[in-house]
Every structure is written in C-alpha cells, then in structure tokens.
Design an enzyme around this catalytic site. Structure first.
Site, mmCIF file in Angstrom:
data_model
loop_
_atom_site.group_PDB
_atom_site.id
_atom_site.type_symbol
_atom_site.label_atom_id
_atom_site.label_comp_id
_atom_site.label_asym_id
_atom_site.label_seq_id
_atom_site.Cartn_x
_atom_site.Cartn_y
_atom_site.Cartn_z
ATOM 1 N N HIS A 1 -2.548 3.071 -6.248
ATOM 2 C CA HIS A 1 -2.965 1.879 -5.584
ATOM 3 C C HIS A 1 -3.338 0.930 -6.826
ATOM 4 C CE1 HIS A 1 -5.051 -0.154 -2.579
ATOM 5 N NE2 HIS A 1 -6.118 -0.345 -3.171
ATOM 6 N N ARG B 1 1.012 -1.053 -0.067
ATOM 7 C CA ARG B 1 -0.092 -0.084 -0.148
ATOM 8 C C ARG B 1 0.938 1.226 -0.073
ATOM 9 N NH1 ARG B 1 -2.134 -3.507 4.029
ATOM 10 N NH2 ARG B 1 -4.291 -4.305 3.650
ATOM 11 N N HIS C 1 -4.352 -9.081 3.560
ATOM 12 C CA HIS C 1 -5.802 -9.252 3.760
ATOM 13 C C HIS C 1 -5.973 -10.264 5.092
ATOM 14 C CE1 HIS C 1 -6.837 -7.763 -0.512
ATOM 15 N NE2 HIS C 1 -6.141 -6.749 0.288
ATOM 16 N N TYR D 1 -10.813 -8.231 -4.188
ATOM 17 C CA TYR D 1 -9.789 -7.173 -4.519
ATOM 18 C C TYR D 1 -9.337 -7.305 -5.853
ATOM 19 C CZ TYR D 1 -6.036 -3.845 -4.000
ATOM 20 O OH TYR D 1 -4.934 -3.137 -3.978
#
Length: 315
Positions: free
Chosen positions: A261, A168, A287, A296
C-alpha cells in the site's frame, strides 16, 4: 572497534542451540535485514529472561512446548509495564512467533498458543511513502526474488501497477485475464471502493511488466478469470504478495513501512511533489472527496494555500 559479544542467554542448552539455529535461518535462508535479526535476537533474549523468572528457572524446549496464551500475555504485560509501546510489543511478538514456529517445524513445540495471540493495537497512521529511488528498487527487485521466474515476474507486474498506476492491491488483484493484453493501450478502467469506476493512465513499463508475466505464466489466463495467479493456479491472494513484500524489503534493507500500500501512497506523493494537481491526483486515486486526498498525500495547509493562490482566478 569490535562489537562485544552478547551476554549468555538464560536458557538450557537445547533451547539455546535451537535459538542459534533459528537466527542462522533468518540470516541465511530468509535473508532478513541485519537490524531485523538483531531486534529478534534481542526480543527473544528478553523473552527467555522473562520465562526464567516466570517459571522459576532457565527454560528448555519442553517448557516452550507447555506455554499457554496466558504466559505470552504475561510477557507483553511485563514489557508494557517497562515502558514498551505498541510497535515494540508487536515486533517482539512477531519475533517470538517466528522462533516458536521454527521449533514447531522442527517437531519440538506446538505454536498454537502464540499463534492465537493478537498483536497489540497499533496507532493509526498513514503508510510512509518510499523515495522514488527505493520505489524503483522494490519494483526491479520484485523480478529477482523468487526461484520461479513466472512468480517473480508476477510480483514485479503487480508492484509496478501499484506504484506506476496508484492502484489499491485489491484493484490490481481483481484484474482479469482479458485486461492489459494490448501493448498500445494507453489507459484502463478500474473499479474501486463502492463500485466507483475511474480511468487510470498506463505507463509502457507497466504494460511491459504484465506482458512478461503473461509470457511466463504457466496457466491459461481466461477472459473473466483472475489475471494474477497463485502458485497453484488460483487467484493470487493479497496476503501472499504482502508476505513476499516483507521478504523483499528485508533483502533491500527497507523499513517495515515499505508495504504494497505504501507504493500507492508513494505514487500520489511523488506526483504531488513534482507539481501534480490535487484534483487530478484525487481522480487517479479514486477518492470521493478531495479532503481524503489531502490527508492521504500528507499535504499541509501551506501547500494547499499555495495551490489555491496559483489556481484561483481572484487569488
């Protein structure tokens, strides 16, 4: 077949000239993609036509200086009534903001009213992945888009970590000066959402990109202090990287969905498309739930069933 010239805009000569100068800046200095410039040209044309009706005559620069937030809201309301969706309205507002800020920098208007405007709420959607080729273009071009070599190397290093390691943006910017300084390093521990730590494998290209940045960075990268620095030496802010990414995708002709992202999303999608295991991708992304990874990465039910049939001993 030659393109037909756009019709004259509904504005006084001073405002028309200022708008022409602004469009030239977008094309020349800022190097926005031609389609983006065309869209901004069209959006501001519609805005000036609205103002001519709204104000009772063709607007000039002084009229723009007097606009209030309510006037900009009235324009968006008119466009919405004509069928424009949230994305169209958001892009239109972005173009108008850019134009008014150009006037403000030239000392001709105050941009406070349009700056106070909030863009229409966009429908929630996952970032679309880049193709593998476009992801490589972004990472490589990140090393060429800035006049300061160390800033270009910094951006390239961060973008490489997003695509090469699936970080991230906040995780990349939280790295400290004592990380990624060993060229033989194979992995690192990253702390993500909720304080959850995970191990992330490191590609040689990521280590090389960081090493290049370290070599060129004019600031001492202390232990415990931010690895990635802003132009004045403070911690690099996500907004700065997102702004640089906007310039980068414009120069490369990529869509607005090409965000920092989206590189993380591309990391996951490309692993999955090449046979990566969902559970392993879940761990790499950090996750907590496999269902989050499924959403995702855009995995459909057929893909999940295929994985199940191949992996379950009784399938």
């Amino acid at each position: 077949m030659p393109k037909t010239a756009p019709p004259p805009i509904n504005a006084k000569p001073d405002l028309a000239a200022a708008r022409t100068a602004w469009l030239e800046v977008l094309t020349g200095e800022r190097r926005l993609a031609p389609k983006t410039v065309e869209a901004y040209e069209r959006d501001t044309r519609q805005f000036l036509a609205f103002l001519a009706d709204h104000l009772g005559g063709a607007p000039g620069v002084p009229d723009i200086a007097k606009l209030r937030t309510a006037d900009y809201r009235a324009f968006l309301t008119r466009r919405r009534a004509g069928g424009a969706g949230a994305r169209t309205l958001g892009r239109g507002l972005a173009g108008i903001r850019s134009f008014v800020r150009h006037l403000e920098r030239s000392g001709m208007a105050n941009g406070a009213a349009v700056t106070a405007m909030r863009a229409p709420r966009q429908p929630k959607s996952l970032p679309k992945p880049l193709t593998a080729e476009d992801a490589r273009r972004v990472v490589e071009a990140g090393n060429q888009m800035k006049d300061e070599p160390w800033i270009a190397a910094r951006n390239a290093a961060v973008l490489t970590l997003l695509y090469g390691c699936g970080l991230r943006i906040g995780e990349a910017l939280a790295l400290t000066g004592d990380t990624l300084d060993d060229p033989s390093q194979k992995s690192m521990i990253v702390t993500g959402k909720g304080g959850k730590s995970r191990m992330v494998p490191l590609l040689p290209v990521a280590l090389e990109a960081v090493a290049t940045y370290r070599k060129l960075c004019p600031y001492f990268l202390e232990v415990g202090e931010p690895l990635f620095r802003g132009a004045r030496g403070g911690a690099l802010q996500a907004g700065v990287l997102q702004r640089d990414m906007r310039q980068l995708r414009s120069a490369l002709g990529l869509p607005d969905t090409a965000t920092p992202h989206a590189l993380r999303h591309s990391f996951a999608t490309h692993l999955l498309g090449n046979g990566g295991d969902l559970r392993a991708i879940q761990e790499l992304l950090g996750h907590a739930s496999l269902s989050t990874t499924q959403i995702y990465t855009g995995v459909d039910a057929a893909r999940l069933l295929d994985v199940y049939r191949k992996a379950h001993p009784r399938a």
